[in-house]
Design an enzyme around this catalytic site. Structure first.
Site, PDB file in Angstrom:
ATOM      1  N   HIS A 169       0.858  -1.181   0.000  1.00 42.22           N
ATOM      2  CA  HIS A 169       0.000   0.000   0.000  1.00 42.22           C
ATOM      3  C   HIS A 169       0.891   1.227   0.000  1.00 42.22           C
ATOM      4  O   HIS A 169       1.927   1.236   0.662  1.00 42.22           O
ATOM      5  CB  HIS A 169      -0.904   0.003   1.241  1.00 42.22           C
ATOM      6  N   ASP A 174      -7.884  -5.383   0.067  1.00 44.28           N
ATOM      7  CA  ASP A 174      -8.347  -6.272  -0.998  1.00 44.28           C
ATOM      8  C   ASP A 174      -8.020  -7.731  -0.738  1.00 44.28           C
ATOM      9  O   ASP A 174      -8.602  -8.621  -1.365  1.00 44.28           O
ATOM     10  CB  ASP A 174      -7.720  -5.865  -2.337  1.00 44.28           C
TER      11      ASP A 174
HETATM   12  N1  ACO Z   1       4.051  -7.766  -4.169  1.00 40.96           N
HETATM   13  C1  ACO Z   1       5.398  -7.830  -4.228  1.00 40.96           C
HETATM   14  N2  ACO Z   1       6.212  -6.757  -4.077  1.00 40.96           N
HETATM   15  C2  ACO Z   1       5.630  -5.579  -3.860  1.00 40.96           C
HETATM   16  C3  ACO Z   1       4.225  -5.439  -3.771  1.00 40.96           C
HETATM   17  C4  ACO Z   1       3.437  -6.584  -3.942  1.00 40.96           C
HETATM   18  N3  ACO Z   1       2.119  -6.529  -3.885  1.00 40.96           N
HETATM   19  N4  ACO Z   1       3.914  -4.151  -3.558  1.00 40.96           N
HETATM   20  C5  ACO Z   1       5.079  -3.482  -3.501  1.00 40.96           C
HETATM   21  N5  ACO Z   1       6.113  -4.358  -3.697  1.00 40.96           N
HETATM   22  C6  ACO Z   1       7.543  -4.025  -3.704  1.00 40.96           C
HETATM   23  C7  ACO Z   1       7.952  -3.440  -5.050  1.00 40.96           C
HETATM   24  O1  ACO Z   1       8.366  -4.431  -5.946  1.00 40.96           O
HETATM   25  C8  ACO Z   1       9.081  -2.509  -4.644  1.00 40.96           C
HETATM   26  O2  ACO Z   1      10.207  -3.307  -4.373  1.00 40.96           O
HETATM   27  P1  ACO Z   1      11.704  -2.742  -4.680  1.00 40.96           P
HETATM   28  O3  ACO Z   1      11.844  -1.541  -3.800  1.00 40.96           O
HETATM   29  O4  ACO Z   1      12.579  -3.880  -4.304  1.00 40.96           O
HETATM   30  O5  ACO Z   1      11.705  -2.400  -6.142  1.00 40.96           O
HETATM   31  C9  ACO Z   1       8.601  -1.938  -3.296  1.00 40.96           C
HETATM   32  O6  ACO Z   1       7.742  -2.956  -2.752  1.00 40.96           O
HETATM   33  C10 ACO Z   1       7.835  -0.634  -3.437  1.00 40.96           C
HETATM   34  O7  ACO Z   1       6.774  -0.850  -4.380  1.00 40.96           O
HETATM   35  P2  ACO Z   1       5.988   0.288  -5.162  1.00 40.96           P
HETATM   36  O8  ACO Z   1       5.185  -0.303  -6.264  1.00 40.96           O
HETATM   37  O9  ACO Z   1       6.960   1.376  -5.538  1.00 40.96           O
HETATM   38  O10 ACO Z   1       5.040   0.848  -4.043  1.00 40.96           O
HETATM   39  P3  ACO Z   1       3.883   1.879  -4.268  1.00 40.96           P
HETATM   40  O11 ACO Z   1       3.663   2.544  -2.967  1.00 40.96           O
HETATM   41  O12 ACO Z   1       4.129   2.742  -5.455  1.00 40.96           O
HETATM   42  O13 ACO Z   1       2.656   0.947  -4.682  1.00 40.96           O
HETATM   43  C11 ACO Z   1       0.792  -0.447  -4.634  1.00 40.96           C
HETATM   44  C12 ACO Z   1       1.618   0.607  -3.869  1.00 40.96           C
HETATM   45  C13 ACO Z   1       0.432   0.090  -6.046  1.00 40.96           C
HETATM   46  C14 ACO Z   1      -0.498  -0.685  -3.878  1.00 40.96           C
HETATM   47  C15 ACO Z   1       1.617  -1.737  -4.759  1.00 40.96           C
HETATM   48  O14 ACO Z   1       1.924  -2.217  -3.455  1.00 40.96           O
HETATM   49  C16 ACO Z   1       0.918  -2.814  -5.560  1.00 40.96           C
HETATM   50  O15 ACO Z   1       0.981  -2.790  -6.791  1.00 40.96           O
HETATM   51  N6  ACO Z   1       0.210  -3.787  -4.878  1.00 40.96           N
HETATM   52  C17 ACO Z   1      -0.510  -4.821  -5.564  1.00 40.96           C
HETATM   53  C18 ACO Z   1      -1.833  -4.279  -6.075  1.00 40.96           C
HETATM   54  C19 ACO Z   1      -2.850  -4.073  -4.944  1.00 40.96           C
HETATM   55  O16 ACO Z   1      -3.062  -4.929  -4.094  1.00 40.96           O
HETATM   56  N7  ACO Z   1      -3.508  -2.892  -5.001  1.00 40.96           N
HETATM   57  C20 ACO Z   1      -4.550  -2.546  -4.026  1.00 40.96           C
HETATM   58  C21 ACO Z   1      -4.093  -1.419  -3.153  1.00 40.96           C
HETATM   59  S1  ACO Z   1      -5.315  -1.071  -1.944  1.00 40.96           S
HETATM   60  C22 ACO Z   1      -6.471  -0.214  -2.793  1.00 40.96           C
HETATM   61  O17 ACO Z   1      -6.262   0.415  -3.785  1.00 40.96           O
HETATM   62  C23 ACO Z   1      -7.800  -0.283  -2.240  1.00 40.96           C
END
Ligand code: ACO
Length: 376
Positions: A264, A318
């Site tokens: 998140h 979620d």
């Molecule tokens: N699975 C594995 N690794 C993850 C995940 C995940 N779900 N989420 C973040 N990471 C890792 C990334 O690969 C990154 O790793 P790195 O630093 O080694 O490159 C680090 O964590 C940071 O990730 P970002 O994508 O930059 O984090 P951001 O804050 O931009 O994204 C987001 C947040 C979009 C929610 C992301 O965690 C994601 O895509 N999750 C999966 C989709 C999801 O469940 N969305 C629902 C969110 S809740 C909602 O909208 C109601």
């Protein structure tokens, strides 16, 4: 000369409003609507009470609540021409697109002189909260070749939605759990869809346009659309066995694939809504019997904590919502529309707040192209 403004991808951490709607402490995993902790709201309130409090700032008195519930119940039904709009959409289309189309059309069926008219604003907000569940249930029936079921005024907001969807009144526990799920999804500060609603609203577009654009924003898989993908992802764990989870997760992480339902932008601890939802899953399974997917999900949560907990990646709302909805017989592609049914109260609370002290959104950009070119 002033320093060049810094480009912040995704506007991460950039304040876009002064707001008193929702407070999140991501480090501690705290969520409050207008200062009230989500755990208390889930335990003590109905969705109608929470929606009123979000929209109008304070909890309703008994009389105000009765009037609000009655107005919501009166506004549940859809004009037959809005049903006609739904009937003319391709039945294989995604329900989020059907919802966007129906809500956008409401701006034509319920035109107002100007969004600065306070009564037009209030009535539009009540209509939108009341009608979204009817649109989602009606669409689901229409696409299957069935007639929509008329809403019932004697049922609460959540129970009536399940009734219109399934054609039978839900039992008390299922209705209560649906109600709590709606409360948990009702608001979440300045996320992509809420920002979209505020941006559209800041142009003084009508509330139907603001909510239609917010629905479009919620549909994406990085936002509300993730809840649909969690279940299908869990189903790819070999033999749905907890002992296969670790290897599966390690493989995905090694390939840098995102595991839906985790992570998140704001929470770096477990999303408090996921904790409440997990409790609801327990109650549902106790009453209606468990399913292998739950064992796999809890094991995945455990393994992910060991593998990526240090990066602040924990289950988000979620992760458990899909398991709850599936157990209630809600089809997977309606998970995100159900999210919209709940979140509409939050979008509208932000829209009303935006309009109280409005300035049109107009950010700047950093120019990276060539300038003063000559047309060949
Ligand atoms: N699975 C594995 N690794 C993850 C995940 C995940 N779900 N989420 C973040 N990471 C890792 C990334 O690969 C990154 O790793 P790195 O630093 O080694 O490159 C680090 O964590 C940071 O990730 P970002 O994508 O930059 O984090 P951001 O804050 O931009 O994204 C987001 C947040 C979009 C929610 C992301 O965690 C994601 O895509 N999750 C999966 C989709 C999801 O469940 N969305 C629902 C969110 S809740 C909602 O909208 C109601």
């Amino acid at each position: 000369m002033a320093d060049k403004p810094e480009y912040v991808p995704g506007l991460a951490g950039v304040p876009a409003a002064r707001s008193s709607v929702c407070l999140i402490n991501g480090a501690e995993g705290k969520l409050q609507y207008r200062g009230y902790p989500i755990e208390q709201l889930a335990e003590k309130c109905t969705y109608e009470q929470v929606a009123y409090m979000l929209l109008f700032g304070e909890f309703a008195t008994d009389d105000e609540l009765k009037a609000f519930e009655a107005e919501l119940a009166r506004e549940r039904s859809l004009k037959f021409r809005i049903i006609d709009v739904l009937k003319n959409l391709p039945e294989r289309g995604h329900p989020m697109d059907a919802l966007t189309a129906a809500v956008a059309s409401m701006g034509m069926f319920y035109p107002g002189d100007h969004v600065e008219d306070l009564e037009f604003r209030r009535l539009s907000a009540v209509r939108l909260v009341a009608k979204l569940p009817t649109v989602v249930a009606a669409w689901h029936r229409i696409r299957q070749g069935d007639n929509p079921i008329e809403p019932r005024a004697d049922l609460g907001h959540a129970a009536n939605f399940l009734y219109m969807l399934h054609g039978e009144e839900p039992d008390e526990l299922t209705a209560k759990i649906m109600d709590v799920a709606l409360i948990l999804h009702a608001e979440h500060s300045m996320n992509a869809s809420t920002f979209t609603a505020r941006v559209t609203g800041s142009t003084l577009a009508d509330p139907y346009a603001a909510v239609a654009s917010a629905i479009g924003s919620l549909a994406g898989p990085l936002h509300g659309g993730a809840n649909e993908r969690v279940l299908s992802l869990l189903e790819t764990i070999p033999d749905s066995k907890p002992e296969n989870v670790r290897r599966w997760a390690e493989d995905k992480l090694a390939r840098k694939e995102k595991i839906m339902g985790f992570g998140h932008r704001v929470y770096k601890a477990k999303d408090p809504r996921a904790t409440v939802l997990q409790g609801l899953v327990g109650q549902l399974f106790e009453k209606f019997g468990s399913s292998p997917i739950y064992g796999v999900a809890t094991e995945l949560e455990k393994q992910m904590e060991q593998l990526v907990g240090h990066k602040g990646i924990y289950p988000n709302v979620d992760f458990y919502s899909g398991i709850v909805y599936e157990k209630m017989g809600i089809p997977i592609d309606l998970f995100t529309p159900v999210f919209a049914i709940a979140r509409v109260a939050g979008w509208l609370a932000h829209l009303l707040e935006q309009l109280q002290d409005n300035r049109i959104f107009r950010p700047s950009q950093i120019w990276v192209g060539e300038a003063d070119r000559t047309v060949p």
